[in-house]
Scaffold this motif. Structure first.
Motif, PDB file in Angstrom:
ATOM      1  N   UNK A 179      10.471 -10.014 -66.883  1.00 61.41           N
ATOM      2  CA  UNK A 179      11.738  -9.736 -67.561  1.00 61.41           C
ATOM      3  C   UNK A 179      12.012 -10.882 -68.539  1.00 61.41           C
ATOM      4  N   UNK A 180      12.908 -10.632 -69.517  1.00 67.02           N
ATOM      5  CA  UNK A 180      13.267 -11.691 -70.459  1.00 67.02           C
ATOM      6  C   UNK A 180      13.946 -12.840 -69.726  1.00 67.02           C
ATOM      7  N   UNK A 181      14.918 -12.517 -68.896  1.00 63.41           N
ATOM      8  CA  UNK A 181      15.669 -13.539 -68.161  1.00 63.41           C
ATOM      9  C   UNK A 181      15.772 -13.114 -66.703  1.00 63.41           C
ATOM     10  N   UNK A 182      15.931 -14.084 -65.818  1.00 62.91           N
ATOM     11  CA  UNK A 182      16.095 -13.781 -64.396  1.00 62.91           C
ATOM     12  C   UNK A 182      17.563 -13.460 -64.116  1.00 62.91           C
ATOM     13  N   UNK A 183      17.800 -12.708 -63.025  1.00 66.16           N
ATOM     14  CA  UNK A 183      19.169 -12.443 -62.567  1.00 66.16           C
ATOM     15  C   UNK A 183      19.934 -13.770 -62.395  1.00 66.16           C
ATOM     16  N   UNK A 184      19.235 -14.795 -61.907  1.00 62.20           N
ATOM     17  CA  UNK A 184      19.845 -16.107 -61.700  1.00 62.20           C
ATOM     18  C   UNK A 184      20.454 -16.670 -62.979  1.00 62.20           C
ATOM     19  N   UNK A 185      19.826 -16.371 -64.123  1.00 64.29           N
ATOM     20  CA  UNK A 185      20.355 -16.888 -65.396  1.00 64.29           C
ATOM     21  C   UNK A 185      21.646 -16.177 -65.787  1.00 64.29           C
ATOM     22  N   UNK A 186      21.765 -14.903 -65.407  1.00 69.20           N
ATOM     23  CA  UNK A 186      23.017 -14.180 -65.643  1.00 69.20           C
ATOM     24  C   UNK A 186      24.132 -14.818 -64.816  1.00 69.20           C
ATOM     25  N   UNK A 187      23.805 -15.184 -63.568  1.00 72.72           N
ATOM     26  CA  UNK A 187      24.805 -15.802 -62.695  1.00 72.72           C
ATOM     27  C   UNK A 187      25.249 -17.157 -63.252  1.00 72.72           C
ATOM     28  N   UNK A 188      24.288 -17.929 -63.770  1.00 66.24           N
ATOM     29  CA  UNK A 188      24.635 -19.233 -64.351  1.00 66.24           C
ATOM     30  C   UNK A 188      25.586 -19.064 -65.528  1.00 66.24           C
ATOM     31  N   UNK A 189      25.316 -18.074 -66.391  1.00 68.62           N
ATOM     32  CA  UNK A 189      26.173 -17.834 -67.561  1.00 68.62           C
ATOM     33  C   UNK A 189      27.577 -17.432 -67.112  1.00 68.62           C
ATOM     34  N   UNK A 190      27.639 -16.607 -66.085  1.00 71.81           N
ATOM     35  CA  UNK A 190      28.933 -16.173 -65.564  1.00 71.81           C
ATOM     36  C   UNK A 190      29.732 -17.376 -65.058  1.00 71.81           C
ATOM     37  N   UNK A 191      29.077 -18.226 -64.272  1.00 73.05           N
ATOM     38  CA  UNK A 191      29.756 -19.393 -63.717  1.00 73.05           C
ATOM     39  C   UNK A 191      30.247 -20.320 -64.834  1.00 73.05           C
ATOM     40  N   UNK A 192      29.449 -20.404 -65.915  1.00 70.59           N
ATOM     41  CA  UNK A 192      29.815 -21.290 -67.035  1.00 70.59           C
ATOM     42  C   UNK A 192      30.770 -20.601 -68.009  1.00 70.59           C
ATOM     43  N   UNK A 193      31.108 -19.335 -67.758  1.00 73.30           N
ATOM     44  CA  UNK A 193      32.022 -18.630 -68.664  1.00 73.30           C
ATOM     45  C   UNK A 193      31.424 -18.351 -70.034  1.00 73.30           C
ATOM     46  N   UNK A 194      30.077 -18.287 -70.106  1.00 69.31           N
ATOM     47  CA  UNK A 194      29.400 -18.031 -71.382  1.00 69.31           C
ATOM     48  C   UNK A 194      29.000 -16.566 -71.514  1.00 69.31           C
ATOM     49  N   UNK A 195      29.009 -16.051 -72.760  1.00 68.56           N
ATOM     50  CA  UNK A 195      28.444 -14.729 -73.039  1.00 68.56           C
ATOM     51  C   UNK A 195      26.917 -14.817 -72.931  1.00 68.56           C
ATOM     52  N   UNK A 196      26.267 -13.691 -72.644  1.00 65.41           N
ATOM     53  CA  UNK A 196      24.802 -13.657 -72.615  1.00 65.41           C
ATOM     54  C   UNK A 196      24.262 -13.471 -74.030  1.00 65.41           C
ATOM     55  N   UNK A 197      23.102 -14.056 -74.329  1.00 63.20           N
ATOM     56  CA  UNK A 197      22.461 -13.722 -75.604  1.00 63.20           C
ATOM     57  C   UNK A 197      22.111 -12.229 -75.615  1.00 63.20           C
ATOM     58  N   UNK A 198      22.294 -11.587 -76.765  1.00 61.36           N
ATOM     59  CA  UNK A 198      21.848 -10.188 -76.879  1.00 61.36           C
ATOM     60  C   UNK A 198      20.345 -10.177 -76.632  1.00 61.36           C
ATOM     61  N   UNK A 199      19.887  -9.281 -75.772  1.00 59.31           N
ATOM     62  CA  UNK A 199      18.448  -9.219 -75.508  1.00 59.31           C
ATOM     63  C   UNK A 199      18.094  -9.527 -74.067  1.00 59.31           C
ATOM     64  N   UNK A 200      19.034 -10.018 -73.275  1.00 62.91           N
ATOM     65  CA  UNK A 200      18.745 -10.275 -71.857  1.00 62.91           C
ATOM     66  C   UNK A 200      18.988  -9.029 -71.008  1.00 62.91           C
ATOM     67  N   UNK A 201      20.147  -8.387 -71.255  1.00 65.36           N
ATOM     68  CA  UNK A 201      20.577  -7.321 -70.350  1.00 65.36           C
ATOM     69  C   UNK A 201      21.038  -6.106 -71.144  1.00 65.36           C
ATOM     70  N   UNK A 202      21.096  -4.960 -70.445  1.00 60.44           N
ATOM     71  CA  UNK A 202      21.497  -3.704 -71.075  1.00 60.44           C
ATOM     72  C   UNK A 202      22.673  -3.098 -70.315  1.00 60.44           C
ATOM     73  N   UNK A 203      23.453  -2.258 -71.022  1.00 61.77           N
ATOM     74  CA  UNK A 203      24.485  -1.487 -70.327  1.00 61.77           C
ATOM     75  C   UNK A 203      23.868  -0.169 -69.832  1.00 61.77           C
ATOM     76  N   UNK A 204      24.679   0.691 -69.260  1.00 64.57           N
ATOM     77  CA  UNK A 204      24.121   1.912 -68.655  1.00 64.57           C
ATOM     78  C   UNK A 204      23.607   2.897 -69.701  1.00 64.57           C
ATOM     79  N   UNK A 205      23.951   2.658 -70.985  1.00 66.18           N
ATOM     80  CA  UNK A 205      23.445   3.520 -72.054  1.00 66.18           C
ATOM     81  C   UNK A 205      22.187   2.945 -72.708  1.00 66.18           C
TER      82      UNK A 205
END
Lengths: 355, 355
Positions: A179-205
């Protein structure tokens, strides 16, 4: 707090023993988790006990598994993990692949009916310590990667690892999720209050999702490369390659097709060893790999002070630091592990810092 | 113009023969190039004759090479390509790896002292036709991928291919460069007057380069993933994995360290075959892979009309179309090939369209 590795090991031993695992599982799992913590691969260290507790509670983990070589041909074998933890069958498979490589130049062992096995790099490095190239892939119980043009996760973060022996440098050790990024990196961004770079994750569409809360709610990751434009179809192909080697070849489950009424996760691994002496005069492979590594490190950097590295460098540096000064565990993790130890009646060993 | 494959084959035969290549090289090279053209992998088809002419002119290609198995162990072997074209030694290596897999469950052959071999997928598919998994990697004579934190290209676009046999579907065939984008994609953007997406190419300082002219002038590509943030270090690791298997293991040249006074390119390849019947009951691997492929194709798409595909699907579709209707060659390429044929005194076979 910086905790000595030996205390992490005692903690893992105590918890696994309290859960009912036998000595062979305890030793292999403790080896694998401490290996990762010493190398700052924190997502694959002692913190995994919390995941393994979930697996136990949901009936996905047998504590006294029958681990067996169920098929053994010349250069190949198949191991059944008995629905226990993945570390013991994967160690067995790595050692058997290494033996076969020493006999035939090449050996590969597939593992089926397994479970989480920690960091793939641990097993690759285990083969490299014997002077062999080690290649390891694994499936993951939970689909997280969305295929190109798709909207639904179909593949795990399917890791691939290669370790290769050297003479004057530390071994080359690549261990990467596809994968481009690990789930752990999403958690780190959340804890830091940062938006994710476009390209890591997708919405349901299937559109880029940059809000970490929304991304963590649906857990739909892009394959390495991200969008189609940036090569995401290659990462998707690579994650599928890992799936084919890990599950189709071993006979383990392709997670989206796993029967819903079956609690066992049926994770699959593939472990291969290559003897460089079957291809080169003794020592020539290691010399040439050292030259390649030296050339990489000597190549001009974009920023002074940040030299070009090779795979394994950050982990080797962390290992040297943490072997001496201990492993930093944050209070949140320490509290979680303390509560976990209490739940299973194991003593708590992580109160003592490095003096 | 849409030219029948048989005329492309005649053209490749005539030119290679006029250059002085023997029948074995002519047959293997024509097979590989026509295979790619039929599958719309246009960068690896008949257009490669223009590159091979450059290699001949600069003394990098021997037309009567001694291709030999120089080391043969149980499940492994090493082939010396004799500084000729890569197609013949790679076919030999694929067939030898397949024989070894049939005997030992697994076989790997490394090729050194070789040259450009066309599309890696051709050799992987050749092994899959025999019911085996085929894995192929190759180095590339020209460094183009800049390592993470670096500024100078150190690795070729180092391809990796996997083909795997199926029963009711067409075989799975993944063939991917480990750069984000191919040089050919930069040329297409230039021709179309489009800027490049940030993440494909770098300037001489290691910063993103979006101007196609500037990018083509310095030819510095990112590894798959692009920037560090989007996982470029994984693509860099993967390109290095391919380099280690292709050159360090075979004893071929790591291009940045190739002696400058040596015209031979000393490209290396790695070809491995795995017999699924060594791991599974006969037919089970193919059935499970078919199920995996079907599940991928049936998974919900982001856009109606663009279903999820698996690796090989676009190429299989192109093959069916082009086998019937011919291979579209644009006027610019036709003129270049006509001039090339004149230079070596070969007849021109590409004037006749599909009726």
């Amino acid at each position: 707090m910086d905790i000595p590795a030996i205390h992490l090991r005692s903690q893992i031993d105590s918890v696994l023993t309290a859960w009912g695992f036998g000595a062979a599982d305890v030793a292999a799992t403790a080896d694998a988790l401490v290996w990762a913590d010493l190398r700052a691969i924190d997502s694959h260290g002692i913190a995994l006990l919390l995941l393994y507790e979930q697996f136990l509670n949901q009936g996905s983990l047998i504590v006294r598994p029958e681990v067996a070589v169920i098929r053994d041909r010349a250069a190949t074998a198949v191991v059944d993990g008995g629905s226990g933890l993945g570390h013991r069958p994967a160690c067995l498979a790595a050692d058997l692949a290494a033996e076969k490589a020493q006999a035939f130049g090449l050996g590969a062992v597939a593992v089926r009916n397994s479970n989480h096995f920690g960091a793939a790099g641990f097993y690759a490095a285990r083969m490299a310590e014997k002077g062999l190239l080690g290649i390891v892939t694994s499936s993951v119980h939970l689909p997280a990667i969305v295929p190109t043009f798709g909207t639904v996760p179909m593949l795990g973060t399917n890791p691939i690892a290669l370790a290769a022996p050297t003479a004057r440098n530390r071994p080359f050790v690549l261990d990467m999720a596809t994968s481009t990024a690990a789930i752990g990196k999403l958690r780190l961004a959340k804890r830091a209050g940062r938006q994710l770079p476009a390209g890591w994750a997708l919405d349901t569409q299937g559109r880029p999702e940059t809000d970490p809360d929304a991304a963590l709610a649906v857990k739909r990751l892009t394959p390495l490369g991200g969008s189609r434009e940036l090569g995401g179809h290659k990462g998707y192909g690579l994650a599928t390659l890992v799936e084919i080697l890990s599950t189709t070849l071993s006979g383990a489950a392709f997670a989206p097709l796993r029967p819903k009424d079956n609690a066992r996760l049926d994770v699959g691994h593939f472990l291969m060893a290559i003897d460089p002496d079957a291809f080169r005069e003794t020592g020539d492979f290691e010399d040439d790999l050292d030259d390649l590594i030296d050339a990489m490190r000597a190549s001009p950097p974009a920023e002074a002070g940040q030299p070009v590295m090779v795979a394994g460098d950050p982990e080797h540096a962390a290992h040297d630091e943490r072997s001496t000064h201990g492993i930093p565990l944050n209070d949140s993790l320490l509290n979680d592990l303390k509560a976990l130890a209490e739940r299973c009646g194991a003593p708590f060993h992580l109160a003592e810092e490095v003096p």
